[in-house]
Motif scaffolding. Structure first.
Motif, short mmCIF file in Angstrom:
data_model
loop_
_atom_site.label_atom_id
_atom_site.label_comp_id
_atom_site.label_asym_id
_atom_site.label_seq_id
_atom_site.Cartn_x
_atom_site.Cartn_y
_atom_site.Cartn_z
N GLU A 46 6.46 -19.21 -14.29
CA GLU A 46 6.54 -18.11 -13.34
C GLU A 46 7.21 -18.51 -12.03
OE1 GLU A 46 2.45 -17.11 -12.99
OE2 GLU A 46 2.34 -16.20 -15.00
N SER A 47 7.03 -19.77 -11.62
CA SER A 47 7.62 -20.23 -10.36
C SER A 47 8.90 -21.04 -10.55
CB SER A 47 6.60 -21.06 -9.57
OG SER A 47 5.55 -20.24 -9.09
N LEU B 180 2.13 -21.20 -14.92
CA LEU B 180 2.45 -21.40 -13.51
C LEU B 180 3.86 -21.97 -13.35
CD1 LEU B 180 -0.79 -22.92 -11.91
CD2 LEU B 180 0.00 -20.55 -11.85
N VAL C 293 1.52 -24.35 -6.15
CA VAL C 293 2.77 -24.20 -6.92
C VAL C 293 3.70 -23.22 -6.22
CG1 VAL C 293 3.76 -23.26 -9.04
CG2 VAL C 293 1.84 -24.86 -9.18
N LYS C 294 3.16 -22.10 -5.77
CA LYS C 294 3.98 -21.10 -5.09
C LYS C 294 4.53 -21.65 -3.77
CE LYS C 294 1.45 -17.24 -7.15
NZ LYS C 294 0.46 -16.14 -6.92
N TYR D 31 -1.48 -23.60 -16.93
CA TYR D 31 -0.58 -24.36 -16.06
C TYR D 31 0.87 -24.26 -16.52
CZ TYR D 31 -4.64 -26.10 -13.62
OH TYR D 31 -5.79 -26.16 -12.88
N SER E 40 -2.48 -22.85 -8.30
CA SER E 40 -1.54 -21.72 -8.32
C SER E 40 -0.93 -21.50 -6.94
CB SER E 40 -2.26 -20.46 -8.81
OG SER E 40 -1.38 -19.35 -8.80
#
Length: 319
Positions: free
Chosen positions: A125-126, A122, A77-78, A119, A74
């Motif tokens: 969201e990104s 994730l 990913v960000k 996942y 996470s």
């Protein structure tokens, strides 16, 4: 081609100052005439920027703790999304590495299970595509799983999946014996999929030693980017990792993104690391400065460079 590493300050593509023309009252408008070479240079820069796309490759040390691995993924990913990457590639076994062979069977799930759903969230969201290499997908029976490479788009949808064809049944120098086929069912299909960064050719780790699959990905499936998520052993990584990856890039004239597991996962298993991004000429354009660090390597891929290499050395005419 510009490139940078996550440990260094963020480099942006060069952008010239925006021209400002001030028109006063009662003054006739006067057009700005620029030299032809300046205009040509600006056009070339704009075309290069249009063909360039940023990608990232993650490096981590997965363990037998699903929640801990997810938390690390996470964060990465960000970081990749903040860096402007359109695609982030994770290594083989990103979500779980057990201590014993049977451990992976116990946690294996279908692709629509809660682990993969996490996942997918994730990615959504990104707003980033994810390459999830080496997911423990539940097999046809309780004795086997599939080592599956999953591609998720920026809306959280599974776009494609590839099941590892070449299983790691090897006596590694130093006394370690691996027999992946004892609990893994081999895949049969070669898989490529379109994405915002180009056409992706999917593979997993040990596939790297079999050039035939990459020839098929390049010349039959028209891949532009080869993904090689891996968990190479320390011994084999030291001997062959970089050499094999650069060879696959050169012989296929593709970009290669190789996300790697790194360091000690437990008392029995250690991975080599050295996450790499390589261009179609075989040049390394992305690499973590620390071979064992958790982090991301970032590079800007330019598909104009890829087409230039293929035009000047037309290997496709021989296939």
């Amino acid at each position: 081609m510009s490139l940078w590493f996550w440990q260094t300050p963020h480099n942006t593509l060069p952008v010239g100052p925006k021209p400002v023309v001030t028109r006063q009252h009662h003054q006739p408008y006067r057009s700005l005439r620029l030299p032809a070479r300046v205009i040509a240079s600006a056009v070339d820069s704009a075309m290069a920027a249009a063909s360039s796309v940023r990608v990232a490759a993650a490096q981590m040390t997965s363990t037998n703790n699903l929640a801990s691995n997810f938390a690390i993924c996470s964060r990465l990913v960000k970081e990749a999304a903040s860096a402007g990457a359109k695609l982030l590639c994770f290594p083989e076994s990103f979500s779980y590495i057990g201590v014993e062979n049977g451990d992976s069977l116990k946690i294996s799930e279908p692709l629509d299970g809660p682990i993969m759903q996490g996942y997918q969230s994730l990615a959504r969201e990104s707003n980033i595509w994810l390459s999830l290499g080496g997911f423990q997908e539940k097999g046809k029976d309780d004795e086997h799983l599939c080592n599956t490479h999953v591609i998720i788009d920026n809306e959280g949808n599974i776009r494609s999946s590839y099941r590892k064809i070449h299983l790691f049944d090897v006596d590694v120098p130093g006394g370690m014996v691996y027999k992946e086929s004892s609990f893994t069912e081999a895949g049969k299909d070669v898989v490529a999929v379109d994405s915002p960064v180009g056409r992706l050719g999917l593979s997993v780790c040990y596939d790297l030693r079999f050039p035939e699959i990459y020839q098929l990905l390049r010349f039959q499936h028209e891949s532009q980017v080869l993904l090689v998520p891996s968990a190479f052993t320390k011994v084999t990584g030291q001997a062959h990792w970089e050499t094999l990856l650069r060879a696959r890039a050169i012989e296929t004239q593709c970009y290669v993104i190789a996300a790697a597991q790194a360091g000690k996962h437990n008392d029995k298993r250690e991975s080599y690391g050295d996450t790499l991004i390589i261009d179609p000429w075989g040049t390394i354009v992305g690499r973590l400065t620390d071979r064992l660090a958790t982090g991301i390597a970032v590079a800007d891929m330019d598909l104009n460079v890829l087409e230039s290499v293929r035009t000047k050395m037309p290997l496709a005419k021989l296939n």
